[in-house]
Design a protein around this motif. Structure first.
Motif, PDB file in Angstrom:
ATOM      1  N   LEU A 161     -37.433  61.015   0.978  1.00 18.43           N
ATOM      2  CA  LEU A 161     -36.538  60.332   1.913  1.00 18.43           C
ATOM      3  C   LEU A 161     -37.317  59.458   2.883  1.00 18.43           C
ATOM      4  O   LEU A 161     -36.913  58.332   3.195  1.00 18.43           O
ATOM      5  N   GLU A 162     -38.468  59.959   3.368  1.00 19.29           N
ATOM      6  CA  GLU A 162     -39.290  59.174   4.296  1.00 19.29           C
ATOM      7  C   GLU A 162     -39.786  57.891   3.632  1.00 19.29           C
ATOM      8  O   GLU A 162     -39.813  56.826   4.264  1.00 19.29           O
ATOM      9  N   SER A 163     -40.180  57.970   2.355  1.00 17.66           N
ATOM     10  CA  SER A 163     -40.643  56.774   1.645  1.00 17.66           C
ATOM     11  C   SER A 163     -39.519  55.757   1.485  1.00 17.66           C
ATOM     12  O   SER A 163     -39.745  54.547   1.585  1.00 17.66           O
ATOM     13  N   VAL A 194     -43.573  50.826   1.039  1.00 25.32           N
ATOM     14  CA  VAL A 194     -44.055  51.965   0.249  1.00 25.32           C
ATOM     15  C   VAL A 194     -42.870  52.533  -0.536  1.00 25.32           C
ATOM     16  O   VAL A 194     -41.750  52.622  -0.022  1.00 25.32           O
ATOM     17  N   GLU A 195     -43.115  52.881  -1.804  1.00 22.76           N
ATOM     18  CA  GLU A 195     -42.075  53.426  -2.665  1.00 22.76           C
ATOM     19  C   GLU A 195     -42.399  54.875  -3.022  1.00 22.76           C
ATOM     20  O   GLU A 195     -43.561  55.284  -3.022  1.00 22.76           O
ATOM     21  N   PRO A 196     -41.374  55.686  -3.336  1.00 25.23           N
ATOM     22  CA  PRO A 196     -41.598  57.112  -3.604  1.00 25.23           C
ATOM     23  C   PRO A 196     -42.072  57.396  -5.023  1.00 25.23           C
ATOM     24  O   PRO A 196     -41.951  56.557  -5.930  1.00 25.23           O
ATOM     25  N   VAL A 197     -42.573  58.606  -5.207  1.00 26.21           N
ATOM     26  CA  VAL A 197     -42.998  59.108  -6.520  1.00 26.21           C
ATOM     27  C   VAL A 197     -42.533  60.559  -6.653  1.00 26.21           C
ATOM     28  O   VAL A 197     -42.321  61.241  -5.660  1.00 26.21           O
ATOM     29  N   SER A 237     -52.345  58.504 -12.401  1.00 28.65           N
ATOM     30  CA  SER A 237     -51.834  59.191 -11.215  1.00 28.65           C
ATOM     31  C   SER A 237     -52.949  59.537 -10.238  1.00 28.65           C
ATOM     32  O   SER A 237     -52.716  59.666  -9.034  1.00 28.65           O
ATOM     33  N   ARG A 238     -54.161  59.703 -10.768  1.00 27.02           N
ATOM     34  CA  ARG A 238     -55.307  59.999  -9.907  1.00 27.02           C
ATOM     35  C   ARG A 238     -55.462  58.929  -8.819  1.00 27.02           C
ATOM     36  O   ARG A 238     -55.789  59.228  -7.671  1.00 27.02           O
ATOM     37  N   ALA A 239     -55.215  57.679  -9.181  1.00 28.26           N
ATOM     38  CA  ALA A 239     -55.367  56.581  -8.220  1.00 28.26           C
ATOM     39  C   ALA A 239     -54.435  56.760  -7.038  1.00 28.26           C
ATOM     40  O   ALA A 239     -54.822  56.510  -5.886  1.00 28.26           O
ATOM     41  N   TYR A 240     -53.213  57.193  -7.300  1.00 26.42           N
ATOM     42  CA  TYR A 240     -52.245  57.384  -6.206  1.00 26.42           C
ATOM     43  C   TYR A 240     -52.759  58.401  -5.195  1.00 26.42           C
ATOM     44  O   TYR A 240     -52.733  58.163  -3.981  1.00 26.42           O
ATOM     45  N   ASN A 241     -53.216  59.551  -5.666  1.00 27.74           N
ATOM     46  CA  ASN A 241     -53.648  60.599  -4.746  1.00 27.74           C
ATOM     47  C   ASN A 241     -54.884  60.203  -3.948  1.00 27.74           C
ATOM     48  O   ASN A 241     -55.001  60.539  -2.764  1.00 27.74           O
ATOM     49  N   TYR A 242     -55.806  59.477  -4.584  1.00 32.14           N
ATOM     50  CA  TYR A 242     -57.001  59.046  -3.843  1.00 32.14           C
ATOM     51  C   TYR A 242     -56.661  57.980  -2.812  1.00 32.14           C
ATOM     52  O   TYR A 242     -57.138  58.025  -1.675  1.00 32.14           O
ATOM     53  N   LEU A 243     -55.843  57.022  -3.188  1.00 32.11           N
ATOM     54  CA  LEU A 243     -55.543  55.917  -2.279  1.00 32.11           C
ATOM     55  C   LEU A 243     -54.626  56.330  -1.139  1.00 32.11           C
ATOM     56  O   LEU A 243     -54.602  55.680  -0.093  1.00 32.11           O
ATOM     57  N   SER A 293     -47.883  46.452 -12.617  1.00 34.29           N
ATOM     58  CA  SER A 293     -47.089  46.066 -13.794  1.00 34.29           C
ATOM     59  C   SER A 293     -45.653  46.560 -13.680  1.00 34.29           C
ATOM     60  O   SER A 293     -44.738  45.966 -14.258  1.00 34.29           O
ATOM     61  N   LEU A 294     -45.452  47.664 -12.932  1.00 36.61           N
ATOM     62  CA  LEU A 294     -44.107  48.190 -12.710  1.00 36.61           C
ATOM     63  C   LEU A 294     -43.443  47.544 -11.498  1.00 36.61           C
ATOM     64  O   LEU A 294     -42.245  47.747 -11.265  1.00 36.61           O
ATOM     65  N   GLY A 295     -44.223  46.787 -10.730  1.00 38.41           N
ATOM     66  CA  GLY A 295     -43.688  46.074  -9.575  1.00 38.41           C
ATOM     67  C   GLY A 295     -43.244  46.966  -8.439  1.00 38.41           C
ATOM     68  O   GLY A 295     -42.295  46.629  -7.723  1.00 38.41           O
ATOM     69  N   THR A 296     -43.919  48.086  -8.250  1.00 42.54           N
ATOM     70  CA  THR A 296     -43.520  49.009  -7.186  1.00 42.54           C
ATOM     71  C   THR A 296     -44.744  49.501  -6.423  1.00 42.54           C
ATOM     72  O   THR A 296     -45.676  50.058  -7.011  1.00 42.54           O
ATOM     73  N   ASP A 297     -44.747  49.278  -5.132  1.00 41.50           N
ATOM     74  CA  ASP A 297     -45.890  49.600  -4.274  1.00 41.50           C
ATOM     75  C   ASP A 297     -45.806  51.054  -3.823  1.00 41.50           C
ATOM     76  O   ASP A 297     -45.237  51.374  -2.781  1.00 41.50           O
ATOM     77  N   ILE A 298     -46.369  51.964  -4.605  1.00 42.49           N
ATOM     78  CA  ILE A 298     -46.368  53.381  -4.270  1.00 42.49           C
ATOM     79  C   ILE A 298     -47.521  53.756  -3.345  1.00 42.49           C
ATOM     80  O   ILE A 298     -47.539  54.858  -2.788  1.00 42.49           O
ATOM     81  N   PHE A 299     -48.480  52.852  -3.164  1.00 42.01           N
ATOM     82  CA  PHE A 299     -49.685  53.166  -2.390  1.00 42.01           C
ATOM     83  C   PHE A 299     -49.529  52.893  -0.902  1.00 42.01           C
ATOM     84  O   PHE A 299     -50.388  53.278  -0.106  1.00 42.01           O
ATOM     85  N   GLY A 300     -48.481  52.194  -0.513  1.00 47.10           N
ATOM     86  CA  GLY A 300     -48.312  51.856   0.891  1.00 47.10           C
ATOM     87  C   GLY A 300     -49.134  50.662   1.330  1.00 47.10           C
ATOM     88  O   GLY A 300     -49.427  50.515   2.521  1.00 47.10           O
ATOM     89  N   PHE A 301     -49.506  49.787   0.383  1.00 50.70           N
ATOM     90  CA  PHE A 301     -50.226  48.572   0.765  1.00 50.70           C
ATOM     91  C   PHE A 301     -49.364  47.717   1.698  1.00 50.70           C
ATOM     92  O   PHE A 301     -49.847  47.167   2.690  1.00 50.70           O
ATOM     93  N   GLY A 302     -48.075  47.605   1.354  1.00 53.35           N
ATOM     94  CA  GLY A 302     -47.173  46.824   2.196  1.00 53.35           C
ATOM     95  C   GLY A 302     -47.056  47.404   3.594  1.00 53.35           C
ATOM     96  O   GLY A 302     -46.976  46.666   4.587  1.00 53.35           O
ATOM     97  N   GLU A 303     -47.064  48.727   3.689  1.00 50.78           N
ATOM     98  CA  GLU A 303     -46.994  49.378   4.997  1.00 50.78           C
ATOM     99  C   GLU A 303     -48.223  49.030   5.837  1.00 50.78           C
ATOM    100  O   GLU A 303     -48.137  48.844   7.060  1.00 50.78           O
TER     101      GLU A 303
END
Length: 385
Positions: free
Chosen positions: A164-166, A172-175, A225-231, A323-333
């Motif tokens: 919900l917070e995402s 930032v988009e949720p996962v 998925s490893r990239a998400y957790n590290y970033l 490629s999926l067009g969704t910023d899950i890493f919070g770069f936009g934030e």
């Protein structure tokens, strides 16, 4: 057991719900509840009964399906202790808004339950899966997810409140994590699954569901998925396998205290992000036969190779999300915080900008300890250590 919160009379009136499953069936929701067998909350337990049972009902709304279940139980359904919400892929792709709306509005339910997408099977099958370690299957999966998240970077841990917070944040988009039930999942619906070794089937967490707003748009495999957790600074401890220099063998690092920092910039009126990952690690396993860790140049070489392979692995995850067009890493934030005025211009088409975003990734890795031995076990120099 769950007996500490109520007195005897209250227990006699409650059916404790541990998990909910939601499947999309013929334009209707099939809602299933994993309920604790009341006999398991008593000292006089019956070995002839299963520890939980599953109630299921179909309707075009979540609340109506649950209300219809009232006639299927002689006790009031009590959902305050719900641990997990399972959804199938069809529900996740259609949108999580309707499944979560009733749950988040309900005063009895706390928004700290886990979110899990069941892959290749139904959510109902996940609820009826008989597990070997814990008496209650939902608690087994809940504990396994938290434990694996803390010790294995490809696994993620997502709760309803974080989802919900995402959704409410800009940039930032949720996962949500994925769950698979194994090849013989149909045989794991019976108690026989835990009466033999090995079991007919076991469950395992696999991949990460990527969302645009509340809709599932694709999957990242465990490596990506490893990239998400590290970033996103969600790694507590993990392992990372690295190829040896000039050899087909590998060495394994025990990763501790990784930390990532973003440095957003604007270059020629375009967003550019510098990301630096700081990693400390110990050598967990060494198969590089030509490496002598007593030599500083060999140790530095391993650090350099590991850092380079980290850059490659994390960049794969970034490219997959782009490629999926969704910023899950919070770069936009990060750009929102650094350049709030510019963000108001970019936010409406950030998904497109994210796809083309230049990310300059740098990994700084330091090996702290070699373990109790220095050379690969069995090598001649090992006798001198």
């Amino acid at each position: 057991m769950l007996t500490g919160c109520w007195n005897r009379n209250e227990l006699n009136e409650l059916s404790i719900v541990l998990a909910m499953g939601i499947d999309k069936k013929d334009e209707l929701y099939e809602v299933s509840l994993q309920v604790v067998n009341p006999n398991q909350m008593s000292r006089k337990q019956s070995s002839e009964r299963t520890p939980t049972f599953v109630l299921s009902m179909r309707s075009d709304s979540i609340s109506e399906a649950i209300r219809k279940m009232v006639g299927m139980s002689s006790r009031r359904l009590y959902m305050s202790h719900m641990q997990i919400l399972f959804v199938d892929e069809a529900t996740a792709r259609e949108g999580m808004h309707e499944p979560l709306d009733w749950l988040l509005r309900n005063n009895e339910i706390r928004p700290v339950f886990d979110l899990i997408i069941v892959r290749d099977h139904s959510a109902k099958e996940a609820l009826t899966f008989v597990t070997s370690t814990e008496l209650f299957p939902a608690l087994d999966m809940h504990k396994a997810l938290k434990l694996s998240y803390k010790s294995w970077a490809p696994n993620i841990y997502s709760q309803a409140k974080e989802f919900l917070e995402s959704l409410n944040k800009d940039g930032v988009e949720p996962v949500i994590t994925g769950l698979k039930l194994g090849e013989q999942a149909d045989k794991a619906q019976k108690m026989d699954n835990v009466k033999q070794s090995p079991q007919h089937a076991n469950y395992f967490f696999s991949g990460m569901g990527v969302f645009q707003e509340d809709r599932l748009v694709g999957w990242m495999n465990p490596s990506e998925s490893r990239a998400y957790n590290y970033l996103t600074n969600h790694v507590d401890n993990s392992l990372f396998k690295v190829e040896c220099p000039n050899a087909k063998e590998h060495f394994t690092l025990d990763v501790i205290r990784p930390k990532t920092k973003y440095d957003p910039k604007i270059v020629n009126d375009h967003p550019v992000l510098d990301a630096t990952v700081y990693i400390e690690a110990n050598i967990n396993e060494l198969r590089c036969k030509k490496v002598d860790l007593n030599k500083e140049e060999d140790l530095l070489k391993l650090q350099k190779i590991a850092a380079d392979q980290y850059v490659e692995a994390i960049n794969r995850g970034i490219r997959k999300a782009q490629s999926l067009g969704t910023d899950i890493f919070g770069f936009g934030e990060a750009f929102h915080r650094a350049y709030p005025a510019k963000w108001h211009v970019w936010k409406n088409d950030w998904d497109k900008r994210f796809e083309e975003l230049d990310v300059n990734l740098r990994v700084t890795l330091q090996i702290k300890r070699n373990g109790k031995i220095v050379s690969p076990y069995g090598m001649p120099q090992n006798k001198q250590e």
